[in-house]
Design an enzyme around this catalytic site. Structure first.
Site, PDB file in Angstrom:
ATOM      1  N   ASN A  73      -4.641   2.186 -13.294  1.00 17.25           N
ATOM      2  CA  ASN A  73      -3.762   1.197 -12.661  1.00 17.25           C
ATOM      3  C   ASN A  73      -2.329   1.691 -12.744  1.00 17.25           C
ATOM      4  O   ASN A  73      -1.991   2.453 -13.655  1.00 17.25           O
ATOM      5  CB  ASN A  73      -3.884  -0.139 -13.411  1.00 17.25           C
ATOM      6  N   HIS A 121       1.642   0.210 -13.002  1.00 17.01           N
ATOM      7  CA  HIS A 121       2.360  -1.018 -13.327  1.00 17.01           C
ATOM      8  C   HIS A 121       3.863  -0.732 -13.326  1.00 17.01           C
ATOM      9  O   HIS A 121       4.289   0.287 -13.865  1.00 17.01           O
ATOM     10  CB  HIS A 121       1.903  -1.530 -14.697  1.00 17.01           C
ATOM     11  N   MET A 159      -3.699  -7.006  -7.041  1.00 11.94           N
ATOM     12  CA  MET A 159      -3.075  -8.152  -7.682  1.00 11.94           C
ATOM     13  C   MET A 159      -4.082  -9.198  -8.190  1.00 11.94           C
ATOM     14  O   MET A 159      -3.728 -10.363  -8.357  1.00 11.94           O
ATOM     15  CB  MET A 159      -2.068  -8.804  -6.712  1.00 11.94           C
ATOM     16  N   ARG A 160      -5.331  -8.769  -8.438  1.00 11.76           N
ATOM     17  CA  ARG A 160      -6.325  -9.674  -9.020  1.00 11.76           C
ATOM     18  C   ARG A 160      -6.688  -9.155 -10.405  1.00 11.76           C
ATOM     19  O   ARG A 160      -6.770  -7.946 -10.606  1.00 11.76           O
ATOM     20  CB  ARG A 160      -7.614  -9.700  -8.174  1.00 11.76           C
ATOM     21  N   GLY A 210       0.793  -1.230   0.000  1.00  4.42           N
ATOM     22  CA  GLY A 210       0.000   0.000   0.000  1.00  4.42           C
ATOM     23  C   GLY A 210       0.821   1.273   0.000  1.00  4.42           C
ATOM     24  O   GLY A 210       0.320   2.341   0.358  1.00  4.42           O
ATOM     25  N   SER A 211       2.075   1.189  -0.457  1.00  2.00           N
ATOM     26  CA  SER A 211       2.889   2.420  -0.456  1.00  2.00           C
ATOM     27  C   SER A 211       2.359   3.429  -1.474  1.00  2.00           C
ATOM     28  O   SER A 211       2.455   4.643  -1.241  1.00  2.00           O
ATOM     29  CB  SER A 211       4.367   2.105  -0.707  1.00  2.00           C
ATOM     30  N   ASN A 212       1.806   2.957  -2.574  1.00  2.00           N
ATOM     31  CA  ASN A 212       1.214   3.901  -3.536  1.00  2.00           C
ATOM     32  C   ASN A 212      -0.061   4.535  -2.982  1.00  2.00           C
ATOM     33  O   ASN A 212      -0.306   5.725  -3.179  1.00  2.00           O
ATOM     34  CB  ASN A 212       0.927   3.203  -4.872  1.00  2.00           C
TER      35      ASN A 212
HETATM   36  C1  GAR Z   1       3.656  -1.439  -7.261  1.00  2.00           C
HETATM   37  O1  GAR Z   1       5.025  -1.404  -7.585  1.00  2.00           O
HETATM   38  C2  GAR Z   1       2.815  -1.620  -8.493  1.00  2.00           C
HETATM   39  O2  GAR Z   1       3.388  -1.059  -9.643  1.00  2.00           O
HETATM   40  C3  GAR Z   1       2.753  -3.109  -8.612  1.00  2.00           C
HETATM   41  O3  GAR Z   1       2.652  -3.566  -7.299  1.00  2.00           O
HETATM   42  C4  GAR Z   1       3.353  -2.686  -6.437  1.00  2.00           C
HETATM   43  C5  GAR Z   1       2.478  -2.379  -5.241  1.00  2.00           C
HETATM   44  O4  GAR Z   1       3.189  -1.659  -4.279  1.00  2.00           O
HETATM   45  N1  GAR Z   1       1.632  -3.525  -9.398  1.00  2.00           N
HETATM   46  C6  GAR Z   1       1.627  -4.581 -10.183  1.00  2.00           C
HETATM   47  O5  GAR Z   1       2.582  -5.311 -10.312  1.00  2.00           O
HETATM   48  C7  GAR Z   1       0.339  -4.798 -10.934  1.00  2.00           C
HETATM   49  N2  GAR Z   1       0.478  -5.876 -11.881  1.00  2.00           N
HETATM   50  P1  GAR Z   1       2.433  -0.931  -3.105  1.00  2.00           P
HETATM   51  O6  GAR Z   1       1.446  -1.925  -2.500  1.00  2.00           O
HETATM   52  O7  GAR Z   1       3.519  -0.578  -2.123  1.00  2.00           O
HETATM   53  O8  GAR Z   1       1.759   0.286  -3.637  1.00  2.00           O
END
Ligand code: GAR
Length: 207
Positions: free
Chosen positions: A107, A109, A90-91, A12-14
């Site tokens: 989204n 990526h 991630m779903r 959940g850092s984003n």
């Molecule tokens: C992020 O780096 C995002 O780009 C990636 O998961 C990470 C989640 O980090 N997303 C994917 O790979 C989607 N296919 P976070 O939970 O710290 O935000």
């Protein structure tokens, strides 16, 4: 303010970067709800710390992807969400959710799409031998990691990189571009200036 429903599965850092941009008065938005599919996700703890309501929808308790997405859509609508922000969700999503928020789902990526879609994008880039990677904010279409690109940022890949060091470098850029990308997409849709939703962009006006 924009009403953002954030969906997260892990750290959940984003999500937190978006909450921080709102708290800093940069992104003019509210997060009425965080949706999480994993009860152990650190994203849930972050939501609690930020005083943001969270709803746990464990995918394992739904009979199908469509059933899960119907419940997600209903929860988002109940909270008056306008824009759906997939921040490490991630779903795979189905047409059920996409149809509930047409052209209002974004989204992030961890690669420069269209290179390296799908899972383990950071490892894919590292193994391929490319010397530049990065991150992409894009609209969500049914095909995984497709959909029009809103914003990207690039990072170098260094000889000594591991998946962890490269991911950390990419995440710095994710946290930087996600808030303005949300503002840009929302402004385009509303036909208004992007500074309406993201004040720092006012410093980037062309004359
Ligand atoms: C992020 O780096 C995002 O780009 C990636 O998961 C990470 C989640 O980090 N997303 C994917 O790979 C989607 N296919 P976070 O939970 O710290 O935000």
């Amino acid at each position: 303010p924009l009403r953002l429903g954030v969906m997260a599965s892990g750290s959940g850092s984003n999500f937190e970067a978006i909450a921080q941009a709102i708290a800093d008065g940069q992104l003019h938005a509210k997060i009425p709800v965080l949706i999480c599919n994993n009860r152990n996700a650190k994203a849930l703890e972050r939501a609690e710390r930020w005083g943001i309501p969270s709803v746990l929808l464990d995918h394992r308790t739904f009979a199908s992807r469509e059933d899960l997405d119907r419940q997600i859509a209903e929860t988002l609508k109940q909270h008056g969400v306008e824009w759906v922000i997939m921040a490490g969700w991630m779903r795979r999503v189905t047409q059920v959710l996409i149809d509930a928020f047409p052209d209002q789902m974004l989204n992030i990526h961890p690669s420069l799409l269209p290179s390296f879609p799908g899972i383990r994008a950071v490892e894919q880039a590292l193994q391929s031998g490319v010397k530049i990677s990065g991150c992409t904010v894009h609209y969500v279409h049914l095909e995984v990691d497709s959909g029009p690109i809103v914003m990207q940022a690039a990072v170098p890949i260094l000889a000594e990189d591991t998946p962890a060091t490269l991911q950390a470098r990419i995440q710095v850029q994710e946290h930087r571009i996600f808030p303005p990308a949300i503002a840009l997409a929302a402004a385009q849709k509303a036909g208004v200036d992007p500074t309406t939703f993201f004040s720092p962009l006012a410093n980037h006006k062309v004359s």
